[in-house]
Design an enzyme around this catalytic site. Structure first.
Site, mmCIF file in Angstrom:
data_model
loop_
_atom_site.group_PDB
_atom_site.id
_atom_site.type_symbol
_atom_site.label_atom_id
_atom_site.label_comp_id
_atom_site.label_asym_id
_atom_site.label_seq_id
_atom_site.Cartn_x
_atom_site.Cartn_y
_atom_site.Cartn_z
ATOM 1 N N GLU A 114 0.835 -1.199 -0.091
ATOM 2 C CA GLU A 114 0.095 0.126 0.102
ATOM 3 C C GLU A 114 1.043 1.237 -0.039
ATOM 4 O OE1 GLU A 114 -3.183 0.003 3.101
ATOM 5 O OE2 GLU A 114 -3.408 2.074 2.643
ATOM 6 N N LYS A 138 -6.860 -0.738 12.013
ATOM 7 C CA LYS A 138 -6.317 -1.076 10.697
ATOM 8 C C LYS A 138 -5.081 -0.214 10.249
ATOM 9 C CE LYS A 138 -5.730 -1.416 5.962
ATOM 10 N NZ LYS A 138 -5.012 -0.816 5.327
ATOM 11 N N ASP A 150 4.723 -14.146 12.209
ATOM 12 C CA ASP A 150 3.597 -14.755 11.901
ATOM 13 C C ASP A 150 2.729 -13.471 12.085
ATOM 14 O OD1 ASP A 150 0.779 -15.893 11.962
ATOM 15 O OD2 ASP A 150 1.634 -17.703 13.052
HETATM 16 P P1 NAD Z 1 10.339 -22.705 16.332
HETATM 17 O O1 NAD Z 1 9.727 -24.053 16.796
HETATM 18 O O2 NAD Z 1 11.099 -22.528 14.985
HETATM 19 O O3 NAD Z 1 11.652 -22.435 17.501
HETATM 20 C C1 NAD Z 1 11.379 -22.493 18.781
HETATM 21 C C2 NAD Z 1 12.482 -22.953 19.502
HETATM 22 O O4 NAD Z 1 13.586 -22.238 19.307
HETATM 23 C C3 NAD Z 1 12.517 -22.888 20.933
HETATM 24 O O5 NAD Z 1 11.772 -23.973 21.263
HETATM 25 C C4 NAD Z 1 13.783 -23.135 21.219
HETATM 26 O O6 NAD Z 1 14.299 -24.699 21.299
HETATM 27 C C5 NAD Z 1 14.829 -22.750 20.374
HETATM 28 N N1 NAD Z 1 15.789 -21.216 20.520
HETATM 29 C C6 NAD Z 1 16.765 -20.963 19.917
HETATM 30 N N2 NAD Z 1 17.220 -19.896 20.313
HETATM 31 C C7 NAD Z 1 16.246 -19.435 21.137
HETATM 32 C C8 NAD Z 1 16.044 -18.152 22.055
HETATM 33 N N3 NAD Z 1 16.953 -17.410 21.781
HETATM 34 N N4 NAD Z 1 15.038 -17.807 22.527
HETATM 35 C C9 NAD Z 1 14.079 -18.811 22.426
HETATM 36 N N5 NAD Z 1 14.061 -19.951 22.030
HETATM 37 C C10 NAD Z 1 15.317 -20.343 21.287
HETATM 38 O O7 NAD Z 1 9.425 -21.426 16.521
HETATM 39 P P2 NAD Z 1 8.211 -20.932 17.339
HETATM 40 O O8 NAD Z 1 8.496 -19.598 17.555
HETATM 41 O O9 NAD Z 1 8.183 -22.004 18.563
HETATM 42 O O10 NAD Z 1 7.095 -21.251 16.731
HETATM 43 C C11 NAD Z 1 6.682 -20.194 15.724
HETATM 44 C C12 NAD Z 1 6.092 -20.966 14.241
HETATM 45 O O11 NAD Z 1 4.868 -21.482 14.774
HETATM 46 C C13 NAD Z 1 5.553 -19.918 13.354
HETATM 47 O O12 NAD Z 1 6.139 -20.327 12.125
HETATM 48 C C14 NAD Z 1 4.042 -19.887 13.435
HETATM 49 O O13 NAD Z 1 3.532 -19.466 12.337
HETATM 50 C C15 NAD Z 1 3.642 -21.044 13.874
HETATM 51 N N6 NAD Z 1 2.474 -21.629 14.475
HETATM 52 C C16 NAD Z 1 1.703 -20.522 14.857
HETATM 53 C C17 NAD Z 1 0.426 -20.879 15.566
HETATM 54 C C18 NAD Z 1 -0.402 -19.813 15.969
HETATM 55 O O14 NAD Z 1 -0.113 -18.683 16.048
HETATM 56 N N7 NAD Z 1 -1.733 -20.047 16.399
HETATM 57 C C19 NAD Z 1 0.117 -22.266 15.789
HETATM 58 C C20 NAD Z 1 1.001 -23.159 15.219
HETATM 59 C C21 NAD Z 1 2.062 -22.675 14.775
#
Ligand code: NAD
Length: 413
Positions: free
Chosen positions: A69, A253, A269
């Protein structure tokens, strides 16, 4: 600056390498995309602009914004510029605590089950302390358990258990989903019930980011509008959003124009952030403005924005997408909380950009001038014709595709 000059500027002035500048320009390859989701057939690009003039917690920052946009990047940059004289934006975050939900069904006595879980809280939390060794090493992990009884629902009463989980620098969905799935069997054996859903809540109301800013009234004056008139007009416009959900939706928005663009640039996300924002805006039971604008004791315009901000700088796609990696590097953020502070500041700036235009000359004047280029392209203009045709449309005050096509036809004849 030309496109080439912008690239050189980033290389020289920002702390990013030529390879990272290249990642900003060319982004994701189809081979990289193929590993990210299913049935990849292509890569969908968006323009990536850089918002300027932002000072956040005393530090200057160049903010990457991915958005289709026109006028958003310009609006945010301009409001950031006007805030410089008062020191820019002050932003804070709460602890990065997410909520994981478990739905507990089929318990004969909900009150007794609630009590049982709370009695065993320490042991339950201790059982998942080392579930995620990386997270533990970073200082995150389980923090608390809360139990609520839903007394009335379509399926009768049931329990909801919240696991409060500190996810440090990740968005945290996977981390917390793993944790609640691990806890569920223990909850079942403690209570004799059945744990049905085990999933995070996107209403991340314990993981909040807040930005505040002050504008000197004189800085708000422009083209026949006194600073006082602009300030008061903005407060009146905010009051409309605070009182009316129809207006609040559009007001918020505008905030999300700024928020989402940075969330997207860093491959976070944005659906999660959107869901959290709107649920938080309705937390009182009536949907309202996420921001607040008021006159401070010195007569200045003051504003603040508080909202959930579940974003990471590790995890998800943030380290997978080369442009996102370069964007995070460009901002120089070391922690997810710093990214959240930037995002909420951009949201507040963007909110003001829209309110200022709406409360004075109307939104279309500035917007249509920038939108005219898109209209020109849509009408078939190419190369140098685009800017020339856009100028002509603005001059005629007819930023419309039919007029653009007519002009192009004339030129071709
Ligand atoms: P991820 O699973 O890729 O990574 C998380 C892991 O990174 C942690 O469990 C830890 O082991 C590690 N890590 C490394 N360095 C870290 C640090 N400095 N601090 C914390 N942890 C560290 O990612 P995530 O953030 O757990 O999940 C995000 C993903 O899940 C996104 O792709 C999202 O779209 C998706 N998702 C979203 C939903 C929702 O919003 N309802 C539902 C399911 C999945």
């Amino acid at each position: 600056m030309t496109l080439e000059e912008r690239g050189r500027f980033l290389e020289q002035q920002a702390n990013i390498s030529p390879v990272e500048v290249e990642a900003l320009i060319h982004g994701l390859t189809i081979q990289e995309a193929d590993h990210m989701i299913e049935n990849v057939a292509g890569v969908h690009d968006l323009p990536l602009g850089i918002a300027q003039n932002f000072i956040i917690n005393g530090k200057a920052v160049l903010v990457p914004m991915a958005i289709e946009e026109p006028s958003v990047v310009a609006g945010a940059s301009f409001m950031a510029k006007l805030a410089q004289s008062t020191g820019g934006f002050i932003a804070t975050t709460t602890a990065p605590e997410m909520i994981g939900q478990m739905q507990l069904l089929e318990v004969p006595d909900p009150l007794a089950a609630q009590e049982k879980i709370l009695e065993n809280k320490d042991a339950l939390l201790a059982s998942i302390t080392d579930l995620d060794p990386i997270l533990s090493k970073m200082g995150g992990g389980p923090r608390d358990l809360e139990v609520r009884i839903i007394h009335e629902s379509a399926i009768g009463p049931f329990l909801v258990i919240h696991l409060i989980y500190d996810v440090r620098d990740v968005m945290g969905a996977n981390a917390i989903n793993t944790a609640v799935e691990t806890l569920a069997p223990q909850i079942e054996s403690l209570t004799g019930g059945r744990v049905h859903l085990r999933i995070l809540s996107n209403l991340a109301d314990r993981r909040l980011a807040k930005a505040s800013v002050t504008y000197e009234t004189s800085a708000l004056a422009f083209e026949g509008f006194s600073g006082e008139r602009v300030r008061d007009g903005i407060i009146e416009a905010w009051a409309f959003a605070a009182a009316d959900p129809y207006r609040a939706a559009t007001h918020n928005k505008g905030i999300m124009n700024g928020v989402d663009a940075v969330v997207l640039a860093t491959a976070n996300d944005w659906r999660a952030v959107e869901a959290g924002a709107h649920a938080y805006a309705a937390r009182s039971g009536r949907y309202t403005s996420l921001s607040r604008w008021y006159k401070d004791q010195g007569g200045n315009l003051a504003g603040e924005l508080e909202m959930p901000m579940a974003v990471g700088i590790v995890g998800g796609a943030t380290r997978v997408h080369p442009t996102a990696r370069a964007c995070i590097k460009l901002m120089g953020v070391q922690k997810a909380s710093e990214l959240a502070e930037i995002i909420v500041s951009v949201g507040l700036a963007q909110n003001l950009a829209a309110l200022r235009a709406l409360a004075t000359e109307g939104i279309q004047k500035g917007h249509m001038a920038l939108h005219a280029r898109q209209v020109a392209i849509a009408a078939g203009a190419v190369g140098e014709q685009i800017d020339r045709l856009a100028e002509q449309l603005v001059l005629e005050k007819k930023v419309r595709i039919d007029r653009a096509e007519e002009i192009l036809k004339d030129w071709r004849q």
